[in-house]
Design an enzyme around this catalytic site. Structure first.
Site, mmCIF file in Angstrom:
data_model
loop_
_atom_site.group_PDB
_atom_site.id
_atom_site.type_symbol
_atom_site.label_atom_id
_atom_site.label_comp_id
_atom_site.label_asym_id
_atom_site.label_seq_id
_atom_site.Cartn_x
_atom_site.Cartn_y
_atom_site.Cartn_z
ATOM 1 N N HIS A 1 -33.364 21.195 37.307
ATOM 2 C CA HIS A 1 -32.786 20.167 36.423
ATOM 3 C C HIS A 1 -32.210 18.988 37.208
ATOM 4 C CE1 HIS A 1 -32.911 22.318 32.496
ATOM 5 N NE2 HIS A 1 -33.122 23.333 33.311
ATOM 6 N N ASP B 1 -29.121 11.167 39.434
ATOM 7 C CA ASP B 1 -29.137 12.143 38.333
ATOM 8 C C ASP B 1 -30.545 12.655 38.146
ATOM 9 O OD1 ASP B 1 -28.003 13.572 36.204
ATOM 10 O OD2 ASP B 1 -26.875 11.811 35.511
HETATM 11 P P1 ADQ Z 1 -25.684 17.391 33.419
HETATM 12 O O1 ADQ Z 1 -25.353 16.918 34.781
HETATM 13 O O2 ADQ Z 1 -24.680 18.222 32.771
HETATM 14 O O3 ADQ Z 1 -27.086 18.154 33.386
HETATM 15 P P2 ADQ Z 1 -26.560 15.309 31.364
HETATM 16 O O4 ADQ Z 1 -28.022 15.242 31.383
HETATM 17 O O5 ADQ Z 1 -25.904 13.999 31.306
HETATM 18 O O6 ADQ Z 1 -25.896 16.000 32.594
HETATM 19 O O7 ADQ Z 1 -26.120 16.155 30.095
HETATM 20 C C1 ADQ Z 1 -24.811 16.243 29.704
HETATM 21 C C2 ADQ Z 1 -24.744 16.761 28.267
HETATM 22 O O8 ADQ Z 1 -23.389 17.044 27.987
HETATM 23 C C3 ADQ Z 1 -25.224 15.748 27.261
HETATM 24 O O9 ADQ Z 1 -25.993 16.388 26.274
HETATM 25 C C4 ADQ Z 1 -23.938 15.191 26.667
HETATM 26 O O10 ADQ Z 1 -24.022 14.836 25.306
HETATM 27 C C5 ADQ Z 1 -22.984 16.341 26.825
HETATM 28 N N1 ADQ Z 1 -21.619 15.813 27.026
HETATM 29 C C6 ADQ Z 1 -21.188 15.068 28.055
HETATM 30 N N2 ADQ Z 1 -19.891 14.729 27.864
HETATM 31 C C7 ADQ Z 1 -19.516 15.276 26.697
HETATM 32 C C8 ADQ Z 1 -18.303 15.288 25.944
HETATM 33 N N3 ADQ Z 1 -17.208 14.660 26.359
HETATM 34 N N4 ADQ Z 1 -18.293 15.962 24.804
HETATM 35 C C9 ADQ Z 1 -19.390 16.603 24.370
HETATM 36 N N5 ADQ Z 1 -20.559 16.613 25.015
HETATM 37 C C10 ADQ Z 1 -20.622 15.969 26.165
HETATM 38 C C11 ADQ Z 1 -28.120 18.522 34.310
HETATM 39 C C12 ADQ Z 1 -28.638 17.410 35.231
HETATM 40 C C13 ADQ Z 1 -29.112 16.220 34.395
HETATM 41 C C14 ADQ Z 1 -30.170 16.684 33.399
HETATM 42 C C15 ADQ Z 1 -29.676 17.874 32.597
HETATM 43 C C16 ADQ Z 1 -30.772 18.476 31.722
HETATM 44 O O11 ADQ Z 1 -27.609 17.003 36.137
HETATM 45 O O12 ADQ Z 1 -29.657 15.223 35.242
HETATM 46 O O13 ADQ Z 1 -30.450 15.629 32.500
HETATM 47 O O14 ADQ Z 1 -29.232 18.911 33.460
HETATM 48 O O15 ADQ Z 1 -31.892 18.792 32.459
#
Ligand code: ADQ
Length: 524
Positions: free
Chosen positions: A186, A394
């Site tokens: 990921h 990311d």
């Molecule tokens: P993450 O680094 O966790 O995931 P991301 O892809 O941005 O990052 O996903 C975060 C998720 O958490 C999003 O669905 C978002 O809506 C949710 N989220 C963030 N802040 C929140 C809040 N305050 N309240 C509720 N929900 C919140 C890892 C990798 C990424 C990759 C994903 C999926 O680092 O690059 O996109 O896996 O493969």
């Protein structure tokens, strides 16, 4: 033995002693149950309602379709070896195991989050190399493999997720399992010069070659990875996305993850009545909202983003009192010192900006450390004229996609997106920025705020087309369909020869980097 310069015990590679009576050797099989492996397992509540979140929903749907189980850490600490906890919900089960405090410290907080995470995010300056953590990572992976082995059937198809479990397939192979095993990373995979700084780098890389399919978020990650294989002379390309190492072939590919596009749109539409969204709107008066939503993590570039917002207020005084920046950031990994330090730094920077530019009736930066519901999030995205998604690096970044999906087609907001997010490969109609360049990012914010409706609509439509075509369900189905193609890596000639009953291997044996058998990692 100690290393001359550090006085610390040296590490060396040696064959892994085989675990006592090995599990019966299963045969490889066709379409069987699906087994999903991830560090944390979204066990549904006792009532059976599944955990929210696009990835969990998509994988649960795949599990429902063909039956199977989800396996990983329970999230609990136990100093004794407790039995596997298995929760059955119809023909889908969730099997979780506890870990000891030492296991968590070394495998999770240590190697996974202080070595793999920073290296994969190009942050060698934050990488901590510890022989204990490295050994702990491999030890815990072997432990997970042994526990998983007790549950496997010969025709199960196994899909392993993320950097916590890179060597899992190697241990399963060593135990004799020949099931189809896929791996999806990921997070990014860094170029050779960066990733080779990882402790036990060659063992990690060689562990990857024990999967049948290795998926990355983007072509850039995929190319970085295959260059690493070439540099180490660990595998050779045999065409069609296939590689060969130690007599095994495996397939590599880019599978950019998506979101539940339509569901997000629907939630955003319905969020009008959501109380948090209403309160936010009422407090905005006639100002524009700029939103940032991220876990608290140095890879997300939150400090750089606030700096760009501050720079924008400094350089464009006409924007003062006309915009509010809302940064929603739940804390994460609070056990890692780097993250505690960052929490202070971000809070301090938000306070500094508010002190410098704020007024009695205007707080420029609102910084909130809590998780909010998906509906509230969708409603806030829809309210915001600008979505700031500016990670320093990311894998994908789902927030970028969620922001776009939540917009009103008749009056969409503008996504300001880092070039270093995997999402930029698909969402190239966003305003792409270099998040290290504070002034250029400040200019992009102003450009987004002043963009004509026509241009906003055009950019948004182009991005929505991509989000509609590549949803999380599509991502899940395409990975699984490649994983199901048992002979995907055979050339058509070789496949014909096999059909004729000839036993000649499809691809010759080369690059026996580790003498043909995977060697685990042992501390001396
Ligand atoms: P993450 O680094 O966790 O995931 P991301 O892809 O941005 O990052 O996903 C975060 C998720 O958490 C999003 O669905 C978002 O809506 C949710 N989220 C963030 N802040 C929140 C809040 N305050 N309240 C509720 N929900 C919140 C890892 C990798 C990424 C990759 C994903 C999926 O680092 O690059 O996109 O896996 O493969």
């Amino acid at each position: 033995m100690t290393s001359a310069d550090s006085g610390r015990p040296m590490v060396r590679f040696e064959p892994l002693t085989s675990p006592e009576p090995l599990f019966p050797k299963p045969k490889s099989g066709g379409e069987g149950r699906l087994v999903v492996v991830s560090n944390r397992v979204p066990v549904p509540s006792a009532s059976g309602s599944p955990a929210a979140g696009g990835l969990a929903v998509a994988l649960n749907a795949a599990l429902q379709q063909r039956g199977g189980f989800w396996f990983g850490w329970s999230g609990k600490v136990s100093e004794e070896e407790t039995p596997l906890e298995v929760h059955d919900f119809g023909h889908v089960s969730y099997a979780v195991t506890d870990l000891s405090q030492r296991d968590i410290d070394e495998y999770y907080a240590g190697f996974a989050n202080r070595a793999l995470w920073p290296v994969c995010h190009y942050r060698l300056d934050l990488t901590e190399i510890s022989a204990n953590d490295t050994a702990g990572y491999f030890r815990v992976n072997e432990f997970f493999a042994r526990r998983l082995a007790t549950l496997l059937k010969p025709d199960d198809v196994i899909w392993v997720h993320d950097y916590h479990f890179i060597p899992l397939a190697a241990y399963l192979r060593q135990m004799g399992f020949e099931n189809r095993i896929g791996f999806f990373l990921h997070i990014p995979w860094a170029p050779y010069d960066v990733s080779s700084a990882l402790p036990a780098y060659q063992t990690v890389l060689s562990g990857m070659t024990r999967y049948d399919v290795i998926g990355f978020q983007t072509r850039r990650d995929l190319e970085n990875f295959t260059r690493c294989l070439e540099q180490e002379n660990m595998a050779r390309e045999v065409g069609g996305g296939c590689w060969e190492a130690d007599g095994r072939t495996f397939r590599v590919g880019a599978f950019p993850i998506g979101i539940e596009t339509d569901l997000f749109r629907q939630e955003a539409r319905e969020a009008k009545s959501n109380s948090l969204v209403r309160r936010m709107r009422a407090s905005m008066e006639d100002r524009h909202l700029i939103i940032g939503v991220d876990r608290l993590d140095y890879s997300k570039g939150i400090r750089q983003r606030i700096a760009a917002f501050s720079c924008m207020l400094e350089r464009f005084p006409q924007m003062r009192n006309r915009v509010t920046f809302l940064q929603i950031t739940p804390k994460s990994r609070s056990e890692v010192p780097e993250y505690i330090r960052m929490q202070h730094e971000v809070a301090e920077q938000a306070g500094w900006t508010n002190g410098k530019f704020g007024d009695v009736d205007w707080t420029p930066v609102r910084y909130i450390n809590k998780a909010v519901s998906r509906t509230s999030l969708a409603g806030l995205y829809r309210t915001a004229r600008v979505g700031m998604v500016t990670p320093l690096r990311d894998g994908m970044n789902l927030v970028a996609k969620e922001y776009v999906a939540s917009q009103r087609g008749t009056d969409p907001g503008v996504l300001v997106l880092s070039r270093f997010a995997g999402a930029a490969a698909e969402l190239d109609s966003a305003l792409l920025v270099n998040p290290y360049d504070t002034e250029a990012t400040a200019n992009a914010i102003v450009r987004a705020l002043e963009m004509s409706l026509e241009e906003r609509k055009e950019r948004w439509r182009a991005m929505m087309d991509k989000l509609r075509a590549n949803t999380v369900d599509h991502w899940c189905a395409s990975f699984l369909s490649v994983l199901a193609q048992e002979r995907a890596c055979l050339s058509s000639d070789a496949a014909e020869r096999q059909d004729d009953g000839a036993l000649e291997p499809a691809i010759g044996r080369t690059a026996a980097h580790f003498g043909g058998s995977w060697t685990g990692y042992r501390r001396n």
